[in-house]
Design a protein around this motif. Structure first.
Motif, PDB file in Angstrom:
ATOM      1  N   VAL A 295       0.883  -1.183   0.073  1.00 49.29           N
ATOM      2  CA  VAL A 295       0.020  -0.183   0.160  1.00 49.29           C
ATOM      3  C   VAL A 295       0.733   1.157   0.036  1.00 49.29           C
ATOM      4  N   THR A 296       1.806   1.310   0.633  1.00 47.32           N
ATOM      5  CA  THR A 296       2.807   2.379   0.809  1.00 47.32           C
ATOM      6  C   THR A 296       3.473   2.579  -0.285  1.00 47.32           C
ATOM      7  N   VAL A 297       4.071   1.453  -0.938  1.00 46.63           N
ATOM      8  CA  VAL A 297       4.777   1.542  -2.284  1.00 46.63           C
ATOM      9  C   VAL A 297       3.912   2.131  -3.389  1.00 46.63           C
ATOM     10  N   LEU A 298       2.670   1.808  -3.233  1.00 49.30           N
ATOM     11  CA  LEU A 298       1.824   2.179  -4.421  1.00 49.30           C
ATOM     12  C   LEU A 298       1.361   3.679  -4.129  1.00 49.30           C
ATOM     13  N   MET A 299       1.569   4.190  -2.972  1.00 52.46           N
ATOM     14  CA  MET A 299       0.907   5.587  -2.835  1.00 52.46           C
ATOM     15  C   MET A 299       2.364   6.141  -3.061  1.00 52.46           C
ATOM     16  N   THR A 300       3.334   5.847  -2.753  1.00 55.19           N
ATOM     17  CA  THR A 300       4.601   6.596  -2.731  1.00 55.19           C
ATOM     18  C   THR A 300       4.983   6.671  -4.393  1.00 55.19           C
ATOM     19  N   GLU A 301       4.885   5.604  -4.973  1.00 55.81           N
ATOM     20  CA  GLU A 301       5.476   5.402  -6.481  1.00 55.81           C
ATOM     21  C   GLU A 301       4.474   6.026  -7.346  1.00 55.81           C
ATOM     22  N   ARG A 302       3.121   5.655  -7.224  1.00 57.38           N
ATOM     23  CA  ARG A 302       2.162   6.319  -8.322  1.00 57.38           C
ATOM     24  C   ARG A 302       1.281   7.468  -7.756  1.00 57.38           C
ATOM     25  N   GLY A 303       1.577   8.047  -6.491  1.00 58.38           N
ATOM     26  CA  GLY A 303       0.752   9.313  -6.115  1.00 58.38           C
ATOM     27  C   GLY A 303      -0.354   8.777  -5.841  1.00 58.38           C
ATOM     28  N   LEU A 304      -0.777   7.427  -5.325  1.00 57.98           N
ATOM     29  CA  LEU A 304      -2.223   7.244  -4.937  1.00 57.98           C
ATOM     30  C   LEU A 304      -2.793   7.725  -3.647  1.00 57.98           C
ATOM     31  N   SER A 305      -4.037   7.720  -3.265  1.00 63.93           N
ATOM     32  CA  SER A 305      -4.287   8.250  -2.143  1.00 63.93           C
ATOM     33  C   SER A 305      -4.458   6.782  -1.398  1.00 63.93           C
ATOM     34  N   LEU A 306      -4.621   6.547   0.043  1.00 58.66           N
ATOM     35  CA  LEU A 306      -4.764   5.301   0.809  1.00 58.66           C
ATOM     36  C   LEU A 306      -5.899   4.505   0.154  1.00 58.66           C
ATOM     37  N   GLN A 307      -6.928   5.201  -0.321  1.00 59.10           N
ATOM     38  CA  GLN A 307      -8.253   4.520  -0.807  1.00 59.10           C
ATOM     39  C   GLN A 307      -7.931   4.050  -2.245  1.00 59.10           C
ATOM     40  N   GLU A 308      -7.297   4.727  -3.022  1.00 62.10           N
ATOM     41  CA  GLU A 308      -6.943   4.319  -4.361  1.00 62.10           C
ATOM     42  C   GLU A 308      -6.030   3.055  -4.492  1.00 62.10           C
ATOM     43  N   ALA A 309      -4.926   3.100  -3.307  1.00 57.69           N
ATOM     44  CA  ALA A 309      -4.090   2.085  -3.439  1.00 57.69           C
ATOM     45  C   ALA A 309      -4.719   0.745  -2.766  1.00 57.69           C
ATOM     46  N   SER A 310      -5.462   0.887  -1.915  1.00 56.24           N
ATOM     47  CA  SER A 310      -6.336  -0.109  -1.559  1.00 56.24           C
ATOM     48  C   SER A 310      -7.263  -0.729  -2.929  1.00 56.24           C
ATOM     49  N   ASP A 311      -7.716   0.152  -3.527  1.00 56.35           N
ATOM     50  CA  ASP A 311      -8.672  -0.477  -4.621  1.00 56.35           C
ATOM     51  C   ASP A 311      -7.984  -1.127  -5.722  1.00 56.35           C
ATOM     52  N   TYR A 312      -6.653  -0.417  -5.845  1.00 54.46           N
ATOM     53  CA  TYR A 312      -5.664  -0.999  -6.804  1.00 54.46           C
ATOM     54  C   TYR A 312      -5.423  -2.564  -6.246  1.00 54.46           C
ATOM     55  N   VAL A 313      -4.992  -2.740  -5.009  1.00 57.41           N
ATOM     56  CA  VAL A 313      -4.695  -4.004  -4.637  1.00 57.41           C
ATOM     57  C   VAL A 313      -5.737  -4.912  -5.013  1.00 57.41           C
ATOM     58  N   GLY A 314      -7.119  -4.733  -4.565  1.00 55.29           N
ATOM     59  CA  GLY A 314      -8.093  -5.354  -4.897  1.00 55.29           C
ATOM     60  C   GLY A 314      -8.409  -6.062  -6.287  1.00 55.29           C
ATOM     61  N   LYS A 315      -7.959  -5.143  -7.210  1.00 57.24           N
ATOM     62  CA  LYS A 315      -7.854  -5.499  -8.890  1.00 57.24           C
ATOM     63  C   LYS A 315      -6.750  -6.268  -9.131  1.00 57.24           C
ATOM     64  N   VAL A 316      -5.522  -5.943  -8.523  1.00 54.79           N
ATOM     65  CA  VAL A 316      -4.432  -6.881  -8.523  1.00 54.79           C
ATOM     66  C   VAL A 316      -4.562  -8.298  -8.292  1.00 54.79           C
ATOM     67  N   CYS A 317      -5.280  -8.379  -6.962  1.00 55.46           N
ATOM     68  CA  CYS A 317      -5.596  -9.494  -6.276  1.00 55.46           C
ATOM     69  C   CYS A 317      -6.591 -10.779  -7.025  1.00 55.46           C
TER      70      CYS A 317
END
Length: 347
Positions: A241-263
């Motif tokens: 989650v931190t990696v995605l927020m840092t690298e892609r400039g995502l919010s916490l919720q956006e990073a969580s949603d992204y994890v869901g799609k990847v999973c």
């Protein structure tokens, strides 16, 4: 993370997982014996002993190794408890200290006669004695190789924590596969099933795809579930989650949603590769191995909501609503050096 971001919704991973969960009937007896074994060394402070008990490591084993007979199941409980000891020691150490702790564990796994006088070496020798009774030579060799990768990556994590660095996604995933100890825990499947796969099986494209998809699914789901616990202790660097927020400039919720799609994609990769593998000419034992990894994928999800490990007393509410309210930073835990999560917490 913006100051107003006080909550987020975790992805509904259970709904995308068609795999069947189960529990091991040997759980209560084996868990009590394994816990007593570790506690007998009196290596935890009272608070860390409470954290150890609340972590429910053995309950995780009951889900992910539901098919194991008593002796094999007891060994898996011993192993995850041994990993907890390593994790607790290394989380309080510098990179150099964590590397030295890792070497003690690896050398004790390699050689039953090697001894530096530490409790860790003694515990490792006792686990090794149980494991080698049933493990095949290929399984044992690969297990020790994975032990070396695990301890090296734990040491790298300690250095990153010291320096406050967050890796890129490309750099993070190989590290996470190993410092989580998920691949190491997967190697216990051969031991449980009484099989000893040749090395070339792991090079089969379908086998490899299913194997890594299963590992990554466990790692990504574990990271999003453990994020709140880790941020409350100030240990967010080793988290997707931190990696995605840092690298892609995502919010916490956006990073969580992204994890869901990847999973969801990882789950489909696993299912498709498993299907292709079952109709290929690989040994039947290879198919059995990959099928058994499915217990890890679903079992880790179910277990995460059965315990207070990640969501505290709110774990049943979070299961129903999927809304996580971020806890304040726990200064007592941070100052005392309490542990961050690994998927050995699997884990």
């Amino acid at each position: 993370m913006p100051p107003s971001m006080s909550q987020f919704t975790i992805p509904d991973l259970l709904s995308i997982c068609p795999l069947k969960d189960a529990t091991n009937p040997c759980y209560k007896q084996a868990a009590a014996e394994s816990r007593a074994w570790i506690n007998g060394y009196n290596i935890f402070t009272d608070r860390k002993r409470a954290f150890f008990i609340q972590g429910s490591n053995e309950l995780l084993c009951s889900h992910v190794y539901a098919y194991a007979d008593y002796e094999q199941f007891r060994t898996t409980c011993d192993f995850v408890n041994l990993l907890f000891v390593i994790d607790e020691i290394s989380d309080d150490q510098s990179g150099a200290g964590a590397r030295a702790t890792g070497r003690t564990y690896v050398e004790a796994m390699k050689d039953p006669e090697w001894d530096d006088g530490s409790i860790l070496a003694t515990i490792t020798h006792e686990f090794r004695e149980r494991f080698v009774r049933l493990a095949g030579p290929n399984n044992l060799r690969r297990f020790i190789e994975l032990c070396e990768r695990y301890t090296e990556c734990v040491a790298i994590e300690a250095v990153l924590r010291e320096e406050g660095d967050v890796l890129s996604l490309e750099e993070y995933m190989p590290l996470r596969r190993n410092n989580s100890a998920v691949l190491l825990c997967f190697s216990l499947v051969e031991y449980i099933l009484g099989i000893d796969l040749p090395d070339d099986v792991f090079e089969d494209p379908d086998f490899s795809e299913a194997y890594l998809a299963a590992c990554d699914f466990v790692c990504w789901s574990n990271d999003v579930y453990s994020y709140d616990m880790e941020q409350s202790k100030g240990h967010t660097g080793n988290n997707i989650v931190t990696v995605l927020m840092t690298e892609r400039g995502l919010s916490l919720q956006e990073a969580s949603d992204y994890v869901g799609k990847v999973c969801e994609s990882q789950m489909q990769q696993y299912l498709d590769a498993r299907s292709r593998l079952s109709s290929s000419d690989v040994p039947r034992d290879a198919v059995r191995y990959i099928e058994a990894l499915g217990y890890w994928m679903v079992g880790n999800l179910v277990w995460s909501f059965e315990t207070t490990r990640y969501f505290g007393a709110d774990h049943l509410r979070v299961l129903e609503s999927r809304v996580v309210y971020l806890r304040p930073r726990d200064r007592f835990l941070v100052e005392d050096g309490d542990s961050s999560d690994t998927a050995s917490d699997s884990e």
